[in-house]
Scaffold this motif. Structure first.
Motif, PDB file in Angstrom:
ATOM      1  N   ILE A 138       5.755  -2.737  -5.779  1.00 21.78           N
ATOM      2  CA  ILE A 138       4.651  -3.181  -5.762  1.00 21.78           C
ATOM      3  C   ILE A 138       4.311  -4.615  -5.344  1.00 21.78           C
ATOM      4  O   ILE A 138       3.453  -5.148  -4.622  1.00 21.78           O
ATOM      5  CB  ILE A 138       3.707  -2.727  -6.931  1.00 21.78           C
ATOM      6  N   GLN A 139       5.311  -5.398  -5.579  1.00 21.90           N
ATOM      7  CA  GLN A 139       5.334  -6.840  -5.140  1.00 21.90           C
ATOM      8  C   GLN A 139       5.041  -7.142  -4.102  1.00 21.90           C
ATOM      9  O   GLN A 139       4.764  -8.068  -3.317  1.00 21.90           O
ATOM     10  CB  GLN A 139       6.185  -7.504  -5.903  1.00 21.90           C
ATOM     11  N   SER A 140       5.672  -6.033  -2.844  1.00 24.19           N
ATOM     12  CA  SER A 140       5.691  -6.536  -1.635  1.00 24.19           C
ATOM     13  C   SER A 140       4.390  -6.146  -0.839  1.00 24.19           C
ATOM     14  O   SER A 140       3.971  -6.449   0.242  1.00 24.19           O
ATOM     15  CB  SER A 140       6.463  -5.343  -0.749  1.00 24.19           C
ATOM     16  N   ARG A 145      -3.400  -6.057   3.519  1.00 20.73           N
ATOM     17  CA  ARG A 145      -4.794  -5.356   3.403  1.00 20.73           C
ATOM     18  C   ARG A 145      -4.237  -4.010   3.568  1.00 20.73           C
ATOM     19  O   ARG A 145      -3.928  -3.567   4.711  1.00 20.73           O
ATOM     20  CB  ARG A 145      -5.543  -5.833   4.541  1.00 20.73           C
ATOM     21  N   LEU A 146      -4.527  -2.943   2.580  1.00 26.70           N
ATOM     22  CA  LEU A 146      -4.136  -1.616   2.698  1.00 26.70           C
ATOM     23  C   LEU A 146      -5.391  -0.958   2.821  1.00 26.70           C
ATOM     24  O   LEU A 146      -6.406  -1.110   2.302  1.00 26.70           O
ATOM     25  CB  LEU A 146      -3.290  -1.147   1.620  1.00 26.70           C
ATOM     26  N   ALA A 147      -5.169   0.496   3.274  1.00 29.39           N
ATOM     27  CA  ALA A 147      -6.460   1.191   3.350  1.00 29.39           C
ATOM     28  C   ALA A 147      -6.083   2.515   2.704  1.00 29.39           C
ATOM     29  O   ALA A 147      -4.980   3.119   2.494  1.00 29.39           O
ATOM     30  CB  ALA A 147      -6.559   1.563   4.849  1.00 29.39           C
ATOM     31  N   ARG A 163      -2.516   1.724  -9.468  1.00 27.97           N
ATOM     32  CA  ARG A 163      -3.021   0.546 -10.297  1.00 27.97           C
ATOM     33  C   ARG A 163      -3.556  -0.444  -9.616  1.00 27.97           C
ATOM     34  O   ARG A 163      -4.347  -1.169  -9.788  1.00 27.97           O
ATOM     35  CB  ARG A 163      -1.880   0.108 -11.516  1.00 27.97           C
ATOM     36  N   TYR A 164      -2.433  -0.879  -8.425  1.00 24.87           N
ATOM     37  CA  TYR A 164      -2.906  -1.997  -7.559  1.00 24.87           C
ATOM     38  C   TYR A 164      -4.646  -1.549  -6.855  1.00 24.87           C
ATOM     39  O   TYR A 164      -5.221  -2.412  -6.690  1.00 24.87           O
ATOM     40  CB  TYR A 164      -1.920  -1.883  -6.633  1.00 24.87           C
TER      41      TYR A 164
END
Length: 277
Positions: A138-140, A145-147, A163-164
């Motif tokens: 998840i750090q990457s 910007r994710l969809a 969670r992110y």
């Protein structure tokens, strides 16, 4: 025998004949109703596809349903709706089933899962062709910007990724793309246009969409995907009487096992996709 008795017997025979025909028609109607399976499904090509004027194709999983249930004398009636609406329609009994939904022991809804999955999917990401990015936990994701779509749940593949997405502190970098059309295609175009950076999904969906949009020169699929595979199973409404619901689930479970192997491979080939190790 008097004429009045003859007339009475004649009327009785006509009445019996009429009643017999009526009961037969009622029985036929009840049988037809009982053998109609109302299917809600969303657009998730090539697994499930909304039919159009240009093509009657409904996708790999719908083709499976057709094979399995028509062989048992069922007619399938389709309702093409967004996922959230389809789930509600199954819960409320307007639809008998939805062919694919992520399997999770935490799910609490008014439906019952079949035990045999449609597929167990490997996930991957799609990014722009010139990107060197890879998913390394998840750090990457930080700064990217994710969809995603409204209500889409990734928790069975990655609790951290879900969670992110849910974290309000990340709202500026998470684009939730809504609509009744093909949301995945819209997301691909948004990545191509630089409006978002990445998108995670079933590898088959990514393969199909990339080829369909002919964006191979602009986008690429990268692996690894999320930490766990995505297991999808059909769900059936609890509004269906228990005996009938169990019969429907049994038909699916036995039918899905029977078409593994060559028949399954042919269904995938029809839509130009394949599982990649």
């Amino acid at each position: 025998m008097s004429n009045s008795n003859k007339e009475k017997n004649h009327r009785n025979k006509l009445y019996s004949l009429f009643l017999g025909i009526l009961l037969s028609l009622v029985s036929m109607l009840n049988t037809a109703y009982a053998n109609t399976l109302k299917v809600c499904y969303d657009q998730w090509a090539p697994m499930t596809i909304f039919a159009s004027q240009d093509s009657s194709d409904r996708g790999v999983v719908i083709d499976m349903l057709e094979l399995i249930y028509t062989a048992k004398g069922y007619q399938l009636e389709y309702y093409e709706v967004p996922l959230a609406r389809g789930l509600n329609m199954v819960a409320e009994g307007f639809c008998d089933m939805l062919p694919e939904y992520l399997y999770s022991t935490q799910t609490e809804r008014s439906f019952e899962y079949a035990s045999e999955p449609t597929f167990t999917y490997t996930s991957a990401f799609v990014v722009r062709k010139n990107e060197s990015w890879r998913y390394e936990g998840i750090q990457s994701i930080t700064g990217k910007r994710l969809a995603t779509g409204p209500g889409w749940d990734y928790s069975s593949m990655s609790v951290d990724y879900q969670r992110y997405i849910d974290d309000l502190d990340n709202a500026n970098t998470v684009e939730v793309i809504a609509g009744d059309d093909d949301v995945v295609e819209r997301i691909f175009r948004m990545i191509s246009e630089g409006r978002v950076d990445l998108y995670a999904d079933n590898l088959l969906v990514l393969q199909y969409t990339l080829e369909r949009l002919n964006l191979q020169d602009e986008l690429k699929i990268v692996r690894p995907g999320l930490e766990k595979n995505l297991v999808e199973r059909p769900i059936f409404s609890l509004n269906i009487p228990t005996k009938q619901r169990q019969a429907l689930i049994k038909i699916w479970n036995e039918g899905r096992v029977s078409i593994k192997g060559d028949q399954e491979k042919r269904l995938l080939e029809k839509y130009h996709v394949e599982f990649v190790e």
